[in-house]
Design an enzyme around this catalytic site. Structure first.
Site, short mmCIF file in Angstrom:
data_model
loop_
_atom_site.label_atom_id
_atom_site.label_comp_id
_atom_site.label_asym_id
_atom_site.label_seq_id
_atom_site.Cartn_x
_atom_site.Cartn_y
_atom_site.Cartn_z
CD GLU A 1 47.15 26.83 43.48
OE1 GLU A 1 46.75 26.43 44.58
OE2 GLU A 1 47.15 28.02 43.14
CG ASN B 1 47.19 27.60 36.43
OD1 ASN B 1 48.03 28.16 35.72
ND2 ASN B 1 46.48 28.23 37.36
CG HIS C 1 50.61 34.40 42.06
ND1 HIS C 1 49.79 35.48 41.78
CD2 HIS C 1 49.87 33.30 41.81
CE1 HIS C 1 48.60 35.03 41.40
NE2 HIS C 1 48.63 33.73 41.39
CD GLU D 1 46.58 31.95 39.02
OE1 GLU D 1 46.83 32.33 40.18
OE2 GLU D 1 45.96 30.89 38.77
CG ASP E 1 50.32 38.77 41.37
OD1 ASP E 1 51.24 37.97 41.63
OD2 ASP E 1 49.16 38.65 41.83
O1 G3I Z 1 33.15 36.96 48.63
C1 G3I Z 1 33.56 37.09 49.99
C2 G3I Z 1 32.90 38.27 50.63
O2 G3I Z 1 31.51 38.06 50.69
C3 G3I Z 1 33.47 38.44 52.05
O3 G3I Z 1 32.96 39.61 52.61
C4 G3I Z 1 34.98 38.56 51.99
C5 G3I Z 1 35.62 38.66 53.37
O4 G3I Z 1 36.91 38.11 53.41
O5 G3I Z 1 35.53 37.43 51.34
C6 G3I Z 1 35.07 37.28 50.02
O6 G3I Z 1 35.65 36.13 49.46
C7 G3I Z 1 37.01 36.25 49.13
C8 G3I Z 1 37.15 35.92 47.66
O7 G3I Z 1 38.51 35.90 47.29
C9 G3I Z 1 36.43 36.94 46.75
O8 G3I Z 1 36.97 38.21 46.92
C10 G3I Z 1 37.79 35.27 49.98
O9 G3I Z 1 37.76 35.66 51.34
C11 G3I Z 1 39.22 35.22 49.49
O10 G3I Z 1 39.90 34.15 50.18
C12 G3I Z 1 39.25 34.92 48.00
O11 G3I Z 1 40.58 34.97 47.60
C13 G3I Z 1 40.85 34.43 46.33
C14 G3I Z 1 41.92 33.36 46.44
O12 G3I Z 1 42.22 32.87 45.15
C15 G3I Z 1 41.54 32.19 47.31
O13 G3I Z 1 42.61 31.32 47.40
C16 G3I Z 1 41.34 35.54 45.44
O14 G3I Z 1 40.32 36.51 45.23
C17 G3I Z 1 41.80 34.96 44.12
O15 G3I Z 1 42.42 35.98 43.37
C18 G3I Z 1 42.79 33.85 44.38
O16 G3I Z 1 43.22 33.32 43.18
C19 G3I Z 1 44.16 32.26 43.25
C20 G3I Z 1 43.96 31.42 42.02
O17 G3I Z 1 42.63 30.98 41.94
C21 G3I Z 1 44.90 30.24 41.99
N1 G3I Z 1 46.26 30.67 42.15
C22 G3I Z 1 46.52 31.52 43.29
C23 G3I Z 1 45.62 32.73 43.28
C24 G3I Z 1 45.94 33.66 44.43
O18 G3I Z 1 45.63 33.08 45.67
#
Ligand code: G3I
Length: 444
Positions: A157, A198, A234, A262, A264
């Site tokens: 990004e 990416n 996305h 990615e 969806d």
């Molecule tokens: O691990 C913690 C957990 O301990 C806590 O209880 C919980 C409460 O919110 O959060 C958990 O962490 C989360 C993490 O995912 C794991 O599930 C974060 O809050 C959450 O912000 C994080 O989101 C990720 C996101 O990137 C962050 O920007 C998504 O899972 C992940 O799928 C997403 O992936 C990104 C790609 O890397 C790049 N492109 C966009 C894509 C979607 O945002």
């Protein structure tokens, strides 16, 4: 693993759950997506969460996909939460799972503005220090998995929507050259890995994708190691960009590979059958666009089940963005992917999926989801035989009777209709002792 899997139907693949199809006979996914893709010279992948790679989630991830991308496990904030203290647990787990299932791994991601550790983002660094931190990070992580990662999303990004560089920690501290440096360091650490840039909203031909195009072109001219571009995809329901295939082709013509990294397709909840049909068309057209371009090598979905998707947490009220529902039932979108990869299986039928949702020493809660694609039901009953003395004590959203080992559950007055593309779920509590094997459910 692969020899065990080959030739099995999806019904046999879902352990911890049992499936049986009602008339008209369905032949859902006789050929797993990964095999359909391989026959076309493509790889189909999914983002995964390491801790979930057991039971039905693990079975589907292993059986259907030829490539895994850690959704979060390889990000800087995950692997080095405290400076100098590394945690590779989840990343190692995903790599090991992939190797056991003969899958590629796409490493994600080395240089990003998000999900960095706070010690890094809160620190005050000179350019030289920042450069050294980034080089060490890339060398350490890429080096650790040398020879085990098919492709790295090295830079994630880097652009704003208008095609200017995003003002990140990296751009602000190091200038645009951070991209070439990151690629060069990654190549030094693992010369065999394919190195990608990416981004999102670069699927169609627009200012952002043109900036990416121009960057890749100049990197190639300068001899910087760049092997591919990742189009995240996305997408919003009904909004597959018209120029997707043309855009993929122009990158391919530059001499780099392209991956849909990615994918969806999100929609407002609750999803209805018309929306799920549109979603099928959207998945199908994205996969078809990739399939039409030789250098489009990988199509990865960002989570394969709606129970493991980033969408509801980021866009409240939106979801249902992946090819399987929360109960691991393939949605029309799944068949859209299969059809675009040349799958010929009939998609018409209704399936009952039995799963144990919680279990304690003497009892358990179970559920059965009845889902239809290409046909519909106006009433239903689901029956099974318990093999180990389990006894239903209570049911909801169905009327269940048990005689000896034989259980029959009939729809309640309000949920006999299962529309084409829709599903109905009922639940129950039951007792068990000794063992609690999953029965085969017959739908009538
Ligand atoms: O691990 C913690 C957990 O301990 C806590 O209880 C919980 C409460 O919110 O959060 C958990 O962490 C989360 C993490 O995912 C794991 O599930 C974060 O809050 C959450 O912000 C994080 O989101 C990720 C996101 O990137 C962050 O920007 C998504 O899972 C992940 O799928 C997403 O992936 C990104 C790609 O890397 C790049 N492109 C966009 C894509 C979607 O945002």
């Amino acid at each position: 693993m692969r020899s065990l899997r080959t030739g099995l139907s999806l019904a046999a693949l879902v352990t911890g759950a049992a499936l049986l199809f009602a008339a008209p006979a369905a032949h859902a996914a006789d050929t797993p997506l990964r095999d359909l893709a391989a026959a076309k010279g493509k790889v189909v992948g999914t983002a995964v969460t390491g801790s979930k790679l057991t039971g039905s989630y693990g079975d589907i991830a292993g059986a259907q996909f030829g490539s895994l991308t850690p959704g979060n496990a390889m990000k800087w904030g995950t692997v080095e939460p405290t400076q100098g203290s590394f945690n590779w647990t989840e990343a190692d787990q995903i790599v090991a799972f992939a190797q056991a299932h003969n899958q590629q791994v796409r490493g994600h991601t080395l240089v990003w503005h998000s999900q960095n550790p706070s010690w890094l983002t809160n620190g005050t660094w000179t350019s030289a220090q920042l450069s050294s931190l980034l080089q060490n990070h890339i060398s350490t992580e890429v080096g650790r998995y040398k020879g085990e990662i098919a492709a790295w999303d090295v830079v994630n990004e880097p652009f704003n929507e208008d095609g200017t560089y995003r003002p990140t920690l990296w751009y602000n501290g190091l200038g645009a050259n951070y991209i070439a440096q990151a690629l060069t360091w990654a190549h030094a650490a693992d010369p065999a890995a394919k190195l990608y840039i990416n981004d999102y909203n670069v699927e169609g031909v627009n200012a952002k994708s043109t900036a990416l195009y121009d960057l890749v072109k100049s990197l190639k001219t300068a001899g910087v190691p760049i092997d591919g571009v990742g189009l995240q995809a996305h997408l919003i329901l009904g909004q597959v960009p018209a120029g997707l295939q043309q855009n993929i082709q122009r990158f391919a013509d530059l001499g780099v590979d392209v991956a849909i990294t990615e994918l969806d397709v999100r929609m407002a909840l609750p999803a209805d059958s018309a929306e799920l049909a549109q979603q099928k068309a959207d998945f199908k057209s994205v996969v078809a666009a990739c399939a039409a371009v030789t250098r489009c090598v990988n199509i990865t979905v960002w989570g394969f089940t709606d129970s493991d998707s980033w969408v509801p947490g980021t866009f409240p009220g939106y979801g249902a963005a992946t090819p399987y529902d929360e109960n691991y039932v393939p949605k029309p979108a799944y068949y859209g992917i299969a059809e675009a990869l040349g799958g010929t299986q009939s998609t018409a039928g209704c399936a009952a999926t039995y799963s144990v949702t919680s279990q304690w020493n003497t009892g358990f809660t179970g559920q059965v989801t009845i889902a239809c694609t290409g046909t519909a039901l106006s009433s239903w009953n689901a029956s099974w035989t318990y093999g180990a003395g389990q006894q239903i004590t209570q049911a909801w959203n169905a009327v269940c009777t048990q005689s000896g080992a034989a259980v029959t559950c009939t729809n309640a007055s309000y949920n006999g209709t299962v529309p084409d593309g829709g599903s109905v779920t009922f639940g129950f509590n039951a007792s068990w002792s000794g063992s609690n094997p999953v029965p085969v459910v017959t739908l009538g």
